[in-house]
Design an enzyme around this catalytic site. Structure first.
Site, mmCIF file in Angstrom:
data_model
loop_
_atom_site.group_PDB
_atom_site.id
_atom_site.type_symbol
_atom_site.label_atom_id
_atom_site.label_comp_id
_atom_site.label_asym_id
_atom_site.label_seq_id
_atom_site.Cartn_x
_atom_site.Cartn_y
_atom_site.Cartn_z
ATOM 1 N N LYS A 169 0.894 -1.166 0.000
ATOM 2 C CA LYS A 169 0.000 0.000 0.000
ATOM 3 C C LYS A 169 0.925 1.206 0.000
ATOM 4 C CE LYS A 169 -1.819 3.096 1.912
ATOM 5 N NZ LYS A 169 -1.591 4.480 1.449
ATOM 6 N N GLU A 244 8.707 1.849 11.357
ATOM 7 C CA GLU A 244 9.760 2.878 11.211
ATOM 8 C C GLU A 244 9.046 4.219 11.264
ATOM 9 O OE1 GLU A 244 12.845 2.393 11.234
ATOM 10 O OE2 GLU A 244 13.177 0.341 10.560
ATOM 11 N N CYS A 278 12.754 11.706 8.327
ATOM 12 C CA CYS A 278 12.569 11.173 9.685
ATOM 13 C C CYS A 278 13.830 11.353 10.517
ATOM 14 C CB CYS A 278 12.204 9.696 9.598
ATOM 15 S SG CYS A 278 13.381 8.735 8.615
ATOM 16 N N GLU A 378 7.674 16.647 15.947
ATOM 17 C CA GLU A 378 8.252 16.539 14.605
ATOM 18 C C GLU A 378 7.552 17.558 13.704
ATOM 19 O OE1 GLU A 378 7.375 13.020 12.197
ATOM 20 O OE2 GLU A 378 9.535 12.784 11.894
HETATM 21 P P1 NAD Z 1 1.584 8.822 7.472
HETATM 22 O O1 NAD Z 1 1.683 8.064 8.748
HETATM 23 O O2 NAD Z 1 0.566 9.886 7.335
HETATM 24 O O3 NAD Z 1 1.321 7.822 6.251
HETATM 25 C C1 NAD Z 1 2.195 6.730 5.974
HETATM 26 C C2 NAD Z 1 1.425 5.674 5.206
HETATM 27 O O4 NAD Z 1 0.420 5.135 6.078
HETATM 28 C C3 NAD Z 1 0.697 6.199 3.970
HETATM 29 O O5 NAD Z 1 0.776 5.243 2.945
HETATM 30 C C4 NAD Z 1 -0.733 6.349 4.467
HETATM 31 O O6 NAD Z 1 -1.691 6.244 3.442
HETATM 32 C C5 NAD Z 1 -0.826 5.154 5.423
HETATM 33 N N1 NAD Z 1 -1.884 5.248 6.441
HETATM 34 C C6 NAD Z 1 -2.469 6.354 6.957
HETATM 35 N N2 NAD Z 1 -3.435 6.003 7.832
HETATM 36 C C7 NAD Z 1 -3.440 4.644 7.895
HETATM 37 C C8 NAD Z 1 -4.213 3.685 8.622
HETATM 38 N N3 NAD Z 1 -5.188 4.050 9.457
HETATM 39 N N4 NAD Z 1 -3.946 2.376 8.448
HETATM 40 C C9 NAD Z 1 -2.960 1.974 7.599
HETATM 41 N N5 NAD Z 1 -2.210 2.840 6.871
HETATM 42 C C10 NAD Z 1 -2.439 4.156 7.020
HETATM 43 O O7 NAD Z 1 3.064 9.381 7.195
HETATM 44 P P2 NAD Z 1 3.540 10.287 5.975
HETATM 45 O O8 NAD Z 1 3.050 11.665 6.217
HETATM 46 O O9 NAD Z 1 3.271 9.626 4.686
HETATM 47 O O10 NAD Z 1 5.144 10.236 6.180
HETATM 48 C C11 NAD Z 1 5.830 11.069 7.038
HETATM 49 C C12 NAD Z 1 6.122 10.382 8.357
HETATM 50 O O11 NAD Z 1 6.867 9.194 8.105
HETATM 51 C C13 NAD Z 1 6.961 11.219 9.285
HETATM 52 O O12 NAD Z 1 6.482 11.096 10.597
HETATM 53 C C14 NAD Z 1 8.344 10.582 9.159
HETATM 54 O O13 NAD Z 1 9.178 10.798 10.258
HETATM 55 C C15 NAD Z 1 8.001 9.151 8.974
HETATM 56 N N6 NAD Z 1 9.111 8.432 8.328
HETATM 57 C C16 NAD Z 1 9.856 7.554 9.056
HETATM 58 C C17 NAD Z 1 10.948 6.910 8.471
HETATM 59 C C18 NAD Z 1 11.783 5.930 9.230
HETATM 60 O O14 NAD Z 1 12.519 5.174 8.597
HETATM 61 N N7 NAD Z 1 11.735 5.903 10.549
HETATM 62 C C19 NAD Z 1 11.252 7.154 7.131
HETATM 63 C C20 NAD Z 1 10.466 8.041 6.405
HETATM 64 C C21 NAD Z 1 9.387 8.667 7.015
#
Ligand code: NAD
Length: 470
Positions: A169, A244, A278, A378
């Protein structure tokens, strides 16, 4: 204007059951540049069924067969580097150097998975027992917008290397990148059903993957709030979960540091990926006795940083990915001032001369403390916070006084002292006087930054269950 209508199930591009269309924007111009049709829960169920049907045969493949499949994936991704770069620029606005890295990383990370697979021990003798590591089953792989292509490839390559099959997804905001990756993966000619890709909303397709009893494991990269929700949902079906998540990483500047020499590292760490990373080093801990000197050097360096058109070679910081993200960053810049931090550089609004696009001025607060929200939450934009400290013990204590624990950077001239401090910082990765990456080492976070590890043998272990044979 691209219209992406198909999802990918059982080796075929198929029309989704879902009817909703989602707009894709160019964040540099704010224009709509494409639309993607989103799948729904039924589409997720069809993809899960395909991955389930493909699992028994894929789990029995040999190491050599999986390596051959991964090599085909690697070649196909490498051949589409330029196309991927265009998609990353168009829908994401990554500046030149970062954009190029993001376009090459998907192929590189598959090569790293091949290396990990080649060296991996699937069996171990323990006394009279033989311990066999067996694939967990169908995996649900959920990616964020800020590194969508890279995470599709790293998670999928690891899952396939261990004998698992997958339903992916991807981020709905990164559909152009997903489409390029998908075409490459299709060309790699893997058996039908071993991987499936369903574009869709997180709370629809992601939720169905998290809920479904036929998915054995979730590997999620994204925000801590969604990660916590997934952990709760996954408990009902006892899924294995790798998360992550977010960060608020400290950059610890020691009192013997050479400020002009380290400042490029401080700013690169903080403004990485236009601040939308991140691992970004967003809390800069500086000895109080040298604060004024640090501020002066920081101000001089930040004045050289260009925020603007990502297609220009000298641009360091591109746009925020969406209007929502731009507004969120603006709110934090206001909040920092209300909380009593002092603006050393940047501030609200677009950089001078830019009238469209979700651009932010490179912003640095100083005179902050670690209790302020700009120090704890963040922000996910190019907004850094300088926090003064009294001595090494205080620096370590501030570095660790956070809900997060993903990454840290320690800067100083005495490497042994840096190493001593690094060992006392509670996070998954501490860099000393460098921003280098080691793909064979585990990557992941302590506390709210995640659960489990990716990369290398640690990443593979997360897709395997040990079985004891006596
Ligand atoms: P997000 O949590 O909004 O979305 C991430 C993914 O989860 C998307 O594909 C989204 O559609 C999906 N999602 C949202 N709600 C969901 C649910 N209820 N059930 C299942 N899936 C769901 O994050 P984002 O805005 O896309 O990305 C930014 C975040 O990701 C920041 O917090 C960043 O720090 C983190 N990040 C972490 C790492 C790491 O390796 N630790 C790397 C990159 C980004």
């Amino acid at each position: 204007m691209q219209r992406i209508e198909h999802i990918y199930i059982n080796g075929e591009f198929v029309l989704p059951h879902g009817q909703e269309w989602f707009d894709l924007h160019n964040p540099s111009t704010e224009e709509v540049i494409g639309q993607v049709r989103l799948g729904d829960a039924l589409d997720a169920q069809r993809a899960i069924a395909a991955a389930k049907a493909a699992f028994p045969a894929w789990a029995l493949t040999t190491r050599e067969e999986r390596i051959a499949a991964l090599q085909r994936m690697h070649r196909a991704l490498a051949a589409r580097e330029q196309e991927l770069h265009e998609a990353i620029l168009a829908e994401y606005g990554a500046p030149a150097v970062r954009g190029r890295w993001m376009a090459t990383y998907p192929a590189d990370v598959i090569a790293q998975a091949i290396d990990a697979l080649q060296a991996f021990e699937f069996e171990e003798q323990v006394g009279i027992a033989t311990v066999v590591l067996t694939p967990v089953g169908v995996t649900g792989l959920i990616t964020p917008w800020n590194s969508n292509a890279g995470f599709i490839c790293s998670k999928l390559a690891t899952a396939l290397a261990t004998g698992c099959t997958s339903v992916i997804k991807p981020s709905e905001m990164s559909a152009l990148q997903t489409q390029v990756v998908l075409r490459a993966l299709h060309e790699a000619g893997l058996p039908p059903g071993v991987f499936n890709i369903v574009n869709g909303r997180g709370d629809v397709v992601g939720e169905e993957i998290a809920r479904h009893p036929d998915v054995a494991k979730i590997s999620f990269t994204g925000s801590s709030a969604v990660g916590q929700h997934l952990l709760r949902t996954s408990a009902d079906t006892m899924k294995r979960v790798t998360l992550e998540l977010g960060g608020k990483s400290p950059t610890v500047v020691l009192d013997d540091a050479d400020f002009p020499a380290i400042m490029p590292l401080v700013l690169q760490a903080g403004f990485l990926n236009s601040g939308q990373a991140c691992i970004a080093g967003t809390r800069i801990l500086v000895p109080r006795t040298r604060l004024a000197e640090f501020e002066k050097v920081a101000q001089a360096h930040v004045a050289q940083i260009q925020s603007g058109d990502p297609r220009k070679a000298d641009t360091d910081i591109g746009p925020m990915v969406s209007q929502k993200q731009w507004e969120r960053v603006q709110r934090y810049i206001q909040l920092g001032q209300q909380e009593g931090a002092r603006l050393l550089a940047g501030g609200e609004g677009r950089p001078e001369g830019l009238h469209a696009g979700w651009f932010v001025k490179p912003t640095i607060f100083t005179d902050a403390n670690n209790q302020m929200r700009i120090s704890r939450e963040e922000i996910f934009g190019p907004v850094l916070t300088i926090i003064p400290y009294e001595d090494d013990a205080a620096a370590i204590s501030i570095a660790n006084d956070t809900d997060y624990g993903l990454s840290a950077l320690v800067l100083g001239t005495n490497t042994e002292r840096c190493g001593r401090i690094a060992r006392q910082i509670n996070c998954g990765r501490v860099l000393i006087n460098t921003l280098a990456h080691e793909p064979r080492a585990p990557f992941g976070g302590f506390k709210h930054s995640g659960l489990g590890r990716e990369m290398g043998k640690w990443g593979m272990n997360a897709y395997l269950e040990p079985k004891t044979l006596i």
